[in-house]
Write an enzyme that holds these catalytic residues in place. Structure first.
Site, PDB file in Angstrom:
ATOM      1  N   LYS A   1     -10.148  -3.978  -5.597  1.00 27.27           N
ATOM      2  CA  LYS A   1     -11.184  -2.705  -5.686  1.00 27.27           C
ATOM      3  C   LYS A   1     -10.488  -1.329  -6.192  1.00 27.27           C
ATOM      4  CE  LYS A   1     -13.767  -4.207  -1.882  1.00 27.27           C
ATOM      5  NZ  LYS A   1     -13.647  -4.118  -0.378  1.00 27.27           N
TER       6      LYS A   1
ATOM      7  N   LYS B   1      -3.585  -9.463  -8.379  1.00 28.18           N
ATOM      8  CA  LYS B   1      -5.075  -9.845  -8.013  1.00 28.18           C
ATOM      9  C   LYS B   1      -5.897  -8.960  -8.321  1.00 28.18           C
ATOM     10  CE  LYS B   1      -5.043  -7.923  -3.456  1.00 28.18           C
ATOM     11  NZ  LYS B   1      -4.954  -8.061  -2.083  1.00 28.18           N
TER      12      LYS B   1
ATOM     13  N   LYS C   1       0.824  -1.199  -0.062  1.00 31.97           N
ATOM     14  CA  LYS C   1      -0.119   0.199   0.034  1.00 31.97           C
ATOM     15  C   LYS C   1       0.854   1.289  -0.037  1.00 31.97           C
ATOM     16  CE  LYS C   1      -4.431  -1.704   1.270  1.00 31.97           C
ATOM     17  NZ  LYS C   1      -5.282  -1.595   2.332  1.00 31.97           N
TER      18      LYS C   1
HETATM   19  P1  TYM Z   1     -11.187  -6.912   1.727  1.00 30.71           P
HETATM   20  O1  TYM Z   1     -12.151  -6.048   2.131  1.00 30.71           O
HETATM   21  O2  TYM Z   1      -9.924  -6.600   0.921  1.00 30.71           O
HETATM   22  O3  TYM Z   1     -11.720  -8.158   1.013  1.00 30.71           O
HETATM   23  C1  TYM Z   1     -12.621  -8.997   1.400  1.00 30.71           C
HETATM   24  C2  TYM Z   1     -12.309 -10.565   1.541  1.00 30.71           C
HETATM   25  O4  TYM Z   1     -12.227 -10.804  -0.024  1.00 30.71           O
HETATM   26  C3  TYM Z   1     -11.066 -11.363  -0.186  1.00 30.71           C
HETATM   27  N1  TYM Z   1     -10.647 -11.045  -1.414  1.00 30.71           N
HETATM   28  C4  TYM Z   1     -10.248 -12.038  -2.446  1.00 30.71           C
HETATM   29  N2  TYM Z   1     -10.385 -13.265  -2.695  1.00 30.71           N
HETATM   30  C5  TYM Z   1      -9.866 -13.772  -3.795  1.00 30.71           C
HETATM   31  N3  TYM Z   1      -9.366 -13.075  -4.608  1.00 30.71           N
HETATM   32  C6  TYM Z   1      -9.052 -11.722  -4.593  1.00 30.71           C
HETATM   33  N4  TYM Z   1      -8.817 -11.177  -5.623  1.00 30.71           N
HETATM   34  C7  TYM Z   1      -9.608 -11.138  -3.494  1.00 30.71           C
HETATM   35  N5  TYM Z   1      -9.647  -9.793  -3.020  1.00 30.71           N
HETATM   36  C8  TYM Z   1     -10.099  -9.663  -2.056  1.00 30.71           C
HETATM   37  C9  TYM Z   1     -10.159 -11.200   0.820  1.00 30.71           C
HETATM   38  O5  TYM Z   1      -9.448 -12.234   1.166  1.00 30.71           O
HETATM   39  C10 TYM Z   1     -11.274 -10.912   2.049  1.00 30.71           C
HETATM   40  O6  TYM Z   1     -11.365 -12.339   2.636  1.00 30.71           O
HETATM   41  N6  TYM Z   1      -8.286  -7.167   6.019  1.00 30.71           N
HETATM   42  C11 TYM Z   1      -9.605  -7.513   5.469  1.00 30.71           C
HETATM   43  C12 TYM Z   1     -10.636  -7.217   6.281  1.00 30.71           C
HETATM   44  C13 TYM Z   1     -10.626  -7.692   7.617  1.00 30.71           C
HETATM   45  C14 TYM Z   1     -11.033  -8.920   8.024  1.00 30.71           C
HETATM   46  C15 TYM Z   1     -10.928  -8.831   9.578  1.00 30.71           C
HETATM   47  C16 TYM Z   1     -11.190 -10.353   7.495  1.00 30.71           C
HETATM   48  C17 TYM Z   1     -10.727  -6.849   8.682  1.00 30.71           C
HETATM   49  N7  TYM Z   1     -10.753  -7.618   9.743  1.00 30.71           N
HETATM   50  C18 TYM Z   1     -11.100 -10.033  10.273  1.00 30.71           C
HETATM   51  C19 TYM Z   1     -11.112 -11.378   8.351  1.00 30.71           C
HETATM   52  C20 TYM Z   1     -11.463 -11.230   9.561  1.00 30.71           C
HETATM   53  C21 TYM Z   1      -9.594  -7.059   4.115  1.00 30.71           C
HETATM   54  O7  TYM Z   1      -9.067  -6.063   3.601  1.00 30.71           O
HETATM   55  O8  TYM Z   1     -10.597  -7.606   3.214  1.00 30.71           O
END
Ligand code: TYM
Length: 331
Positions: free
Chosen positions: A200, A197, A116
């Site tokens: 967003k 990957k 990031k």
């Molecule tokens: P975030 O908001 O980036 O994404 C949400 C979920 O989507 C999955 N993901 C993907 N899976 C497959 N291919 C992709 N290209 C892809 N992009 C995103 C992410 O792995 C995620 O499961 N840090 C986390 C949010 C978070 C969280 C937590 C998750 C905060 N606290 C506690 C689990 C438990 C995040 O930024 O996800």
């Protein structure tokens, strides 16, 4: 009949931008599927979303929209909790306590912080300690299982590590959580650069498919997905990352194996294969879009309010245990 209490699931998503096919296939679909066998808590992590530049005026709409997508794809408020992180102060409070156990050396190794800041985001303390807040999310609710995509693997390791540090220092308070990562589509790749990957934050809209995209947009995006010039459909992430990504997407959407798809499409050329992938994605996402359109924002707010209330109640009991263990029991 077993009287064992159900194991706890926790997972979260940041309310930033339109959720995409990667979020859906990597995580959300499992969130919905696991609800019947687990006691599930899902959280829209707005405090995490504040670690990069954002517009306060947009955050409320993003929170509601994310919740609406999750309800549309099958998160059932009768069975699971769905709320926003800022509704429950225990997340931030536990993060502080865990931060006192977290070696800087561990945080220095986090690839997300490096990615990031390299991408131009300011390196503030919140972004640096992001994994501590994520560990607090999971441990606050004593989760056993955390359904996520592959990109969260490192954060889960840190969560397990800090839970063990806490338990060794203060006594057995936290279960050590396991990541639950799907076998296929754990890392859905960009359609314009299949070595990165799907995310967003792509500047090119053609790189990703939003969960709510119209069928024609989905067809166009998949048709123009970057592949290679050898026309054989075969799974090889090194030599054929674009085709391998499409195979994973189709396997996940159809619940068929990659081998089975390769057998059917190997020699038919990329055109017909891409059309079949597009139709599989359209079919998978169509019910989500229909359910999304049928939901009203007011109903979504009501779910968040009620789930937030229940999550707060749960967290107060859990946090009392933590405070007692660390020596700051209330008067
Ligand atoms: P975030 O908001 O980036 O994404 C949400 C979920 O989507 C999955 N993901 C993907 N899976 C497959 N291919 C992709 N290209 C892809 N992009 C995103 C992410 O792995 C995620 O499961 N840090 C986390 C949010 C978070 C969280 C937590 C998750 C905060 N606290 C506690 C689990 C438990 C995040 O930024 O996800």
């Amino acid at each position: 009949m077993s009287s064992e209490p159900k194991q706890r699931i926790f997972s979260g998503v940041q309310p930033t931008g339109q959720p995409h096919l990667g979020n859906y296939l990597g995580a959300f679909r499992n969130w919905a599927r696991l609800q019947s066998d687990y006691d599930a808590i899902y959280c829209i992590v707005d405090l995490h979303a504040m670690t990069v530049e954002y517009n306060p005026a947009d955050l409320e709409a993003a929170r509601i929209d994310t919740a609406r997508v999750l309800l549309a794809l099958g998160i059932d408020p009768e069975r699971s909790l769905l709320y926003t992180q800022s509704q429950v102060s225990g997340h931030a409070e536990l993060a502080w306590i865990l931060s006192t156990l977290m070696p800087m050396g561990v945080l220095n190794r986090m690839t997300q912080f490096k990615d990031k800041t390299t991408a131009g985001h300011a390196s503030n303390l919140g972004l640096y300690s992001y994994p501590v807040l994520m560990a607090a999310d999971i441990l606050l609710h004593r989760a056993n299982l955390v359904p996520v995509g592959d990109d969260q693997r490192q954060h889960l390791e840190v969560t397990r590590d800090v839970a063990e540090r806490f338990n060794n220092r203060f006594g057995e308070v936290f279960p050590i959580p396991e990541a639950y990562i799907p076998e296929t589509s754990a890392r859905v790749m960009s359609l314009t650069d299949p070595t990165a990957k799907m995310s967003k934050s792509h500047s090119q809209p053609k790189a990703s498919i939003s969960i709510l995209d119209d069928p024609d947009v989905i067809r166009k995006r998949i048709k123009s997905a970057v592949t290679d010039s050898d026309p054989v459909v075969r799974y090889d992430t090194q030599a054929k990352p674009g085709i391998s990504n499409l195979l994973e997407i189709m396997a996940a959407c159809t619940d068929r194996s990659i081998d089975d798809l390769v057998e059917e499409y190997a020699d038919g050329g990329y055109g017909p294969f891409k059309m079949a992938v597009a139709e599989a994605v359209v079919e998978e996402l169509a019910p989500v879009k229909a359910a999304y359109n049928a939901l009203k924002n007011g109903d979504v707010r009501e779910v968040l309010r009620e789930s937030g209330r229940k999550a707060r109640e749960l967290s107060v009991g859990y946090q009392a245990e933590v405070y007692k263990a660390v020596g700051i029991k209330g008067y």
